[in-house]
Each structure stands twice: as C-alpha cells, then as structure tokens.
Motif scaffolding. Structure first.
Motif, short mmCIF file in Angstrom:
data_model
loop_
_atom_site.label_atom_id
_atom_site.label_comp_id
_atom_site.label_asym_id
_atom_site.label_seq_id
_atom_site.Cartn_x
_atom_site.Cartn_y
_atom_site.Cartn_z
N ALA A 82 7.90 -1.33 -53.99
CA ALA A 82 8.24 -2.06 -55.27
C ALA A 82 8.44 -1.53 -56.42
O ALA A 82 9.32 -1.88 -57.23
CB ALA A 82 6.96 -2.95 -55.46
N LEU A 83 8.01 -0.28 -56.52
CA LEU A 83 8.23 0.75 -57.95
C LEU A 83 9.38 1.46 -57.36
O LEU A 83 10.08 1.35 -56.48
CB LEU A 83 7.30 1.36 -57.93
N HIS A 84 9.91 2.30 -58.64
CA HIS A 84 11.15 2.91 -58.43
C HIS A 84 10.94 4.20 -57.70
O HIS A 84 12.01 5.06 -57.76
CB HIS A 84 11.90 2.96 -59.84
N GLU A 85 9.78 4.79 -57.78
CA GLU A 85 9.40 5.96 -56.95
C GLU A 85 8.67 5.74 -55.91
O GLU A 85 7.66 4.87 -55.84
CB GLU A 85 8.73 7.04 -57.94
N TYR A 96 1.43 6.97 -58.90
CA TYR A 96 1.11 6.26 -60.37
C TYR A 96 -0.23 6.65 -60.82
O TYR A 96 -0.57 6.44 -62.00
CB TYR A 96 1.53 4.86 -60.26
N GLU A 122 13.59 2.23 -49.35
CA GLU A 122 14.23 1.42 -50.35
C GLU A 122 13.50 1.00 -51.13
O GLU A 122 12.44 0.36 -51.04
CB GLU A 122 14.96 0.19 -49.77
N THR A 123 13.74 1.60 -52.61
CA THR A 123 12.85 1.34 -53.73
C THR A 123 13.15 0.09 -54.38
O THR A 123 14.29 -0.51 -54.29
CB THR A 123 12.77 2.57 -54.60
N ASN A 124 12.53 -0.40 -55.33
CA ASN A 124 12.65 -1.42 -55.93
C ASN A 124 13.03 -2.88 -55.11
O ASN A 124 13.57 -3.80 -55.69
CB ASN A 124 14.09 -1.24 -56.85
#
Lengths: 463, 288
Positions: free
Chosen positions: A169-172, A179, A207-209
């Motif tokens: 879900a996050l970008h990293e 986090y 696959e991020t995001n």
C-alpha cells in the motif's frame, strides 16, 4: 575462557547517540563473534531452537561462526529466515532462544541475536549470495503487504518455485521495518533495503502503491490469475485513549510521529515532510513503540517523558530498549495514567493531567491491575503528546472480501496453516494476531507458505 | 510502460493546473468522492489531492492542483512527459449516492457548491449523476473571473450552473453562501440536499447557511494526512462528538455535525515546521 560471561558488544556512547540517528549497537568484530560463538556448548538436544518461532538451526550457524566460516553461517540462517539481519536486531531473543539457552542457568546465555546479526551483516558486506530457488512451477501467488509476514511468505514460496507478486500500500516496501522501527535500531539503507533486494533476487515482484480493498480487491487479484492470496497487512490503525483534549494540536499517534520520521525521513532537512516535536514531549505507553517514539523525540531535541500506568517490571518493551532509553536520558513516570490533555487558547497542547496508580489484584493477563490512587491528580507541563497505546488491524481488506471472517477485535480468523474462512485466501502476522512482534509475523508467514504450497499442490493434483 | 507519466498538463488559471496522469489501476477503480496521494520525487511529501476525472480506457486520472506550499510547487513544476514518483489511490469512501437507487436520485433536488479548486472534485460527482440521467444544480464560486475553472466542463453536465465571484468580476457578485440564500429565499428554489466542496472555511459557512435553511449538507474534508490509509490518524476530525479519520471514514461527512473550528485549527498544525523546512531548503540552495 570464561564460558559464563557474554562477550561485550560495542555501542555508541549514550550522550553522543541521543543526538544522532545512527545505529546504537555497533555489532561484533570477527574476533569478538568467534569468541562469543565458542562459548556455545552445542547441546545434542538444543533448548534454544524450540524457542525460535522459525526454528533456526541455532547451534549449526553458531558452530560455523566459531570455526570462522562466516559465509556458511549465513547460508544456514538463509535456510530458515528471509530477514536475519533484521531479526538479529529486533527479535526479543531474551524471551525466546536466549531464554532457554542452557548457559543462562549458571551465567549469561549466548548472544544468539548478536551472532545472527553478525553473520547476516558479514554476508551482506562480503557480497555472499544466499538464496537458492527451485525451478519455476508456473503457479502464481499474491501477497498483500511487504512487512515481515509478507516478505517471509513470499520468500518461502519463491524458493519453492512459485511466481510471487507482493502488493504494497505504501510507496516503499518493508512495512513496519520501514515506517515503524527507527533508523537507530534498524538502519534502512544498509539493512532493510538489502534484505528486500534479496527477496527480489529470488524472483519476487513488488508492486507498490496498491491498496487492496481500494485500488484492487481480493476478487480482482484472483481474476488476474493468482491461485492463492496471502494477507499480511499488519495492524496499522492507531489507538487513542478517548480522553478529553486528544484532538488538540500537538497530540499525535506514535504511528504518525514515527512514519513522518522513518518512512518520510522528516529528520533530514532535505526531505519535505515536516515533523513537530516541541520542547517537552509525553509519550503514553510502555511498549517498544513508546521507547522508539521517546528516543526519536529526544534525538530531535526534545525532553522526553514516558508515562506508563504500571511499574518498570511490567513494561512490555524489550529490556535492552528500556535500558537504552534510560541511558539516553528518557524520563520515566511509572504508575501514572493521563486523564486529560490540557490546551491553550489557540488549541495547542499545554500540559497533561495525570493520576497516580497502584497495583491491585492480577487481571486476566496475569499482571497486577493498576488502580487509581484517589485524590492523586497532578499536571505535567508538555507541549507535545504522543499516543503509543498499540494498534489494531485495518478492516479494509476484510470489509471488501466476501466470506472472509474477522473476530471481535477485527483480526482475520485463520488456522495454524494460515487458512482463512475463504478458499485460497491465507493470512498471518499482526492482521491475524493483533500487534505482536516481527518474528511471530515471520513465523506465521512461513507457516502460511507451507499451507499455500499444500493447497495449490492438492488442487493441482485433483484437476 | 512506466507508470505515473504526466500525459497532459494544462494551466486552468493563474497558479492552478490540471494534469492527466497515467495510472491504470486507479483509473479503473476510482469513483466520485475519492482522492489520491501523490509524491513528486525521492524527497517529496505525500500530498493528498482530489480526483477531477478518470478514464478507464486511456488509463488516466485527472488531478487539479493549486501551487501553495513547496510540495505542490514542485509538482506543478513538472512538465508533460515527466513522471511522478508515486501515485496511489483511490482513497476514501465514494460519495454515498453512488450506491443509491437511480430512480430515487432522480427525484432528489440536489445542489452542489464548489469553491475555488473545489470545482475539480465536484465535477466527477455531477458528471456521474448526469450520465445516469440525474440533473443537479451547481453553484461555483471564485475570488474573481480569472480563477473560475472548469466552467465549460461543469456546464456540460450540470442542470443549472450558477457562477459567483467575490469581487463581482463575473456572474453573481458575492460569496457562494449569498448565492445559496438568493436561490432559496428569492428565486423560490428548493433543495433536498447540498454537497459543498472547497476551502475548509467556505464549507464551514455553507454548513451554517444550509443549517438555517434546513438543507442537509455533505462536505468533503481535506485535512492533513500522511499515509491516507488509516495508519497515522493525523486527519482526525470530530463529527457529532465522535472522532473520525477523514481518510478512511470520509472524506465526506455530514456538514452539520463537523466541528469546523477544530478542523481549521488542526489544518495549521505544521505551518511553522513547513516554513522551517522551506527556509532550510533555500539555505541549502544558496550554498551550492
């Protein structure tokens, strides 16, 4: 050689480290690691191993270190764990493998965690490739979340020849490793990133995001041709106390404070995300997250208080973290509970109203229940309050996936193989247990990988 | 095909830009009322933005943004053919009407109120309704004529479009709240529901006006947030004495229950830190 005394490990000086974000523990040198490893008795029936949630062959890797064969030690670790450099740093070894080490009966247990970290770091620095995969079996599995549970599940399946894609879900990638846990306990560039890269070397795609439940649904994942789904979405929702003044400016969840600092790198001037720390910070809670938040606030220049309703003995945080926090000058207010957050005329925090507590009869958890001391109200002047009270699973995936049962605490219901109430859907880690530890999530990811392997093989055999 | 390419960029008004971003997964799943979060570059913030339009076939999502702080300035400095580092969504709960019976909706007299760049998130809602045969009235307000955006697009999907400017340089002279009162009190218009999207302060006053006029009102909040998935709780808002997270419980709430004064204070929470960061950045630039 004194077999009962642990080889000391170098740490940054508390005065110095409380002003920087570099790692606190500096790790063993080769000589120190060998000296520590040589203390191991190599028990025929090792008591340490059953204490490990992923059953690492602990005497096996320690023997290689004792013999100076560091690469072999790393190979042994890689057979059992996708994240040895992480686990060596953040596992509560004192409650697991080291707790049952036979040397602990007469002296100090072997520093298993520090040796694990040594071997993993040595392999990384020396460019040792550790992962081996079986030829591709053509089956596709989707993993939701790239935290400890997801990484482990994906790694295990990839080694078995599965084509695995992780949706993050996050970008990293990294989940709580990125986090939540701060740089000074778990460096991102030198430790977390290489472990994620190792996973990609095994063929795992990330696959991020992609927010499952919003960007795509579990049903759409199956429509895309995946045969099984593992949910390792963690426990991301912060809890608040429900006391007056919690929405004042200057009250943050530990999640927000740590995410800004760790994921968004607010502590570095050249990054855009701001962070607000104030001059005097009260952190509510006594777990590892509370210690992380207090030590982060200290490093950002604030005076940090930990407010905890029981005593030092009941602190859920690791002993090592508590000691580190105390050495760095974090002030502990034990047997203290906030009842109201006070604000000024502009809507900013000006203080916190607390009561003193005393311990009464043991409660369901076996710990003595804290009770309010009548008439003990007092105020502490602070300008920032950070709530570190624990987290609960995000209901998004469960609410958008038909047939996926959750319990009263919003945790996904799954058996010991990770099987949920929906066919082909497995789950593990904090999403199932509620907030726990990195290693327990890894154990669950590993068990679910076995469950998924069995499920797909049986299904394939029947068709 | 690399994701998050800026396939089209357009200046809508001074300092207000429209961008079409290649993001097929978001284009496919977006619904009216939802938003996205974008990151311009390695060091950028996560910036929440409303969705203006989406095209599943082309795989693009349209965003509209006003360059305000350093992060939005960085984004609008990007050109067609450049890439955003990250683009995630759709976030939040879609507008309630998306799940309602169309025949019921056709009977409902709806008023949309868009303030400034609020015209962007209002557009997909009105368009969605128009495509299903539901005609609604729209008031759009701006400081002056130059800042009126998306007028033609809104005109093509709205039943009646009313434009108001603060300085009277175009359309009705006055605030959107004056226009609501004008329509209801003087022109005999009746509405069953109002949807207001714009700056927090505008939504506060629209809610006060519609409360007087007894028109139930939905507002779309745009508080500070980090992850947008319910993790940080920065977007806490008090709605009817309950704490809600705007990112996962909203962004749309009952405007008559929102504690706007608290929401307005919370919006300014990081102002001084942002200024510090910005100054630090410029100091860095000067030293190069």
């Amino acid at each position: 050689m004194d077999r009962f005394t642990r080889t000391p490990i170098a740490e940054q000086d508390p005065q110095v480290r409380s002003t920087n974000f570099a790692e606190v523990c500096l790790g063993y040198t080769e000589e120190e690691a060998m000296r520590e490893a040589k203390r191991c008795l190599h028990c025929k029936d090792p008591l340490c191993r059953p204490g490990c949630p992923v059953s690492i062959d602990i005497p096996g890797f320690i023997k290689h270190i004792a013999d100076g064969n560091f690469a072999d030690a790393a190979h042994v670790l890689a057979e059992y764990s996708a994240l040895p450099a992480v686990c060596g740093r953040v596992c509560p070894q004192e409650d697991q493998c080291e707790k049952t080490c036979i040397l602990g009966r007469k002296g100090e247990a072997i520093a298993i965690g520090k040796l694990e970290r040594f071997a993993a770091d040595w392999a990384r620095v020396h460019g040792i490739e550790v992962g081996k995969t079986k030829p591709s079996n053509g089956h596709r599995v989707a993993v939701i979340g790239s935290g400890p549970a997801g990484i482990t599940c994906a790694g295990e399946l990839a080694k078995e020849g599965y084509d695995v894609t992780i949706f993050e879900a996050l970008h990293e990638p990294g989940g709580v490793l990125v986090y939540g846990i701060p740089e000074f306990r778990l460096p991102k560039e030198t430790v977390v990133k290489p472990e994620v890269e190792n996973l990609m070397k095994l063929g795992v795609k990330i696959e991020t995001n992609v927010i499952v439940g919003r960007t795509i649904t579990v049903d759409q994942i199956f429509d895309e041709g995946f045969e099984a789904v593992f949910i390792g979405s963690g426990a991301g929702l912060p809890m608040f106390m429900g006391i007056p003044g919690e929405n004042l400016n200057g009250v943050f969840s530990a999640n927000e404070f740590l995410t800004r600092n760790n994921l968004m790198k607010a502590f570095r001037e050249e990054f855009d995300t701001p962070i607000k720390v104030g001059n005097k910070v009260a952190i509510i809670g006594g777990g590892n997250v509370a210690m992380d938040a207090a030590r982060t606030a200290k490093r950002l220049g604030a005076e940090s208080y930990i407010i905890y309703r029981r005593t030092e003995a009941e602190l859920p945080a690791r002993v090592e973290e508590v000691h580190h926090a105390m050495a760095e000058g974090i002030i502990f207010e034990f047997l203290t509970n906030p009842v109201e957050i006070l604000g000024n005329e502009n809507g900013w925090v000006s203080g916190i109203k607390c009561v003193r507590m005393e311990l009464g009869e043991p409660d369901a958890s076996g710990r003595r229940r804290p009770q309010v001391v009548e008439g003990s109200e007092f105020e502490i002047e602070v300008d920032t309050v950070i709530m570190a009270l624990g987290t609960s699973p995000n209901p998004l995936i469960a609410s958008t996936t038909e047939g996926l049962e959750v319990n009263a605490r919003k945790c996904i219901v799954a058996d010991e193989h990770g099987q949920t109430t929906r066919e082909g859907v497995f789950a593990g880690g904090d999403a199932v247990t509620g907030s726990a530890t990195v290693i327990l999530a890894m154990g669950a990811g590993k068990d679910a990988a076995k469950g998924i392997d069995k499920y797909i093989k049986e299904k394939y055999a029947n068709n | 095909m690399q994701l998050y390419k800026i396939v089209e960029k357009e200046v809508l008004a001074p300092n207000i830009y429209s961008m079409q971003i290649l993001a097929p997964r978001v284009a496919k799943s977006a619904k009216p009322g939802q938003f996205v979060i974008i990151i311009s570059d390695e060091k950028g913030e996560r910036v929440p933005l409303t969705i203006c339009d989406y095209d599943e076939e082309k795989g693009t999502v349209q965003i509209v943004l006003q360059a305000m702080g350093s992060s939005t300035k960085k984004i609008v400095a990007l050109e067609e053919g450049d890439y955003l580092k990250d683009f995630v969504g759709p976030l939040g709960v879609p507008s309630e009407f998306v799940n309602e019976d169309i025949e019921e909706l056709k009977k409902r007299r709806m008023l949309f109120v868009a303030g400034g760049v609020g015209a962007a998130p209002v557009y997909p809602q009105v368009k969605w309704l128009h495509e299903r045969g539901v005609e609604v009235d729209v008031i759009m307000g701006a400081k002056n004529k130059e800042l009126v955006i998306l007028e033609d697009q809104l005109k093509s999907v709205a039943g009646n479009l009313y434009v108001a400017t603060d300085d009277g340089s175009y359309g009705f002279h006055g605030l959107v709240t004056n226009y609501i009162e004008e329509l209801v009190n003087n022109q005999g218009k009746e509405y069953d529901i109002c949807v207001a999207i714009g700056p927090m302060i505008m939504m506060k006053f629209v809610a006060l006006t519609t409360k007087k006029l007894n028109i139930p009102t939905v507002v779309s909040l745009n508080p500070i947030m980090v992850d947008g998935t319910g993790m940080c709780g920065a977007c806490r808002v008090t709605v009817g004495n309950e704490t809600k997270f705007a990112c996962v419980d909203g962004p749309e709430f009952d405007g008559h229950l929102v504690d706007f004064d608290e929401a307005l204070k919370r919006q300014g929470q990081y102002k001084s830190e942002e200024i510090k960061k910005e100054q630090a950045c410029h100091i860095g630039e000067g030293g190069k």
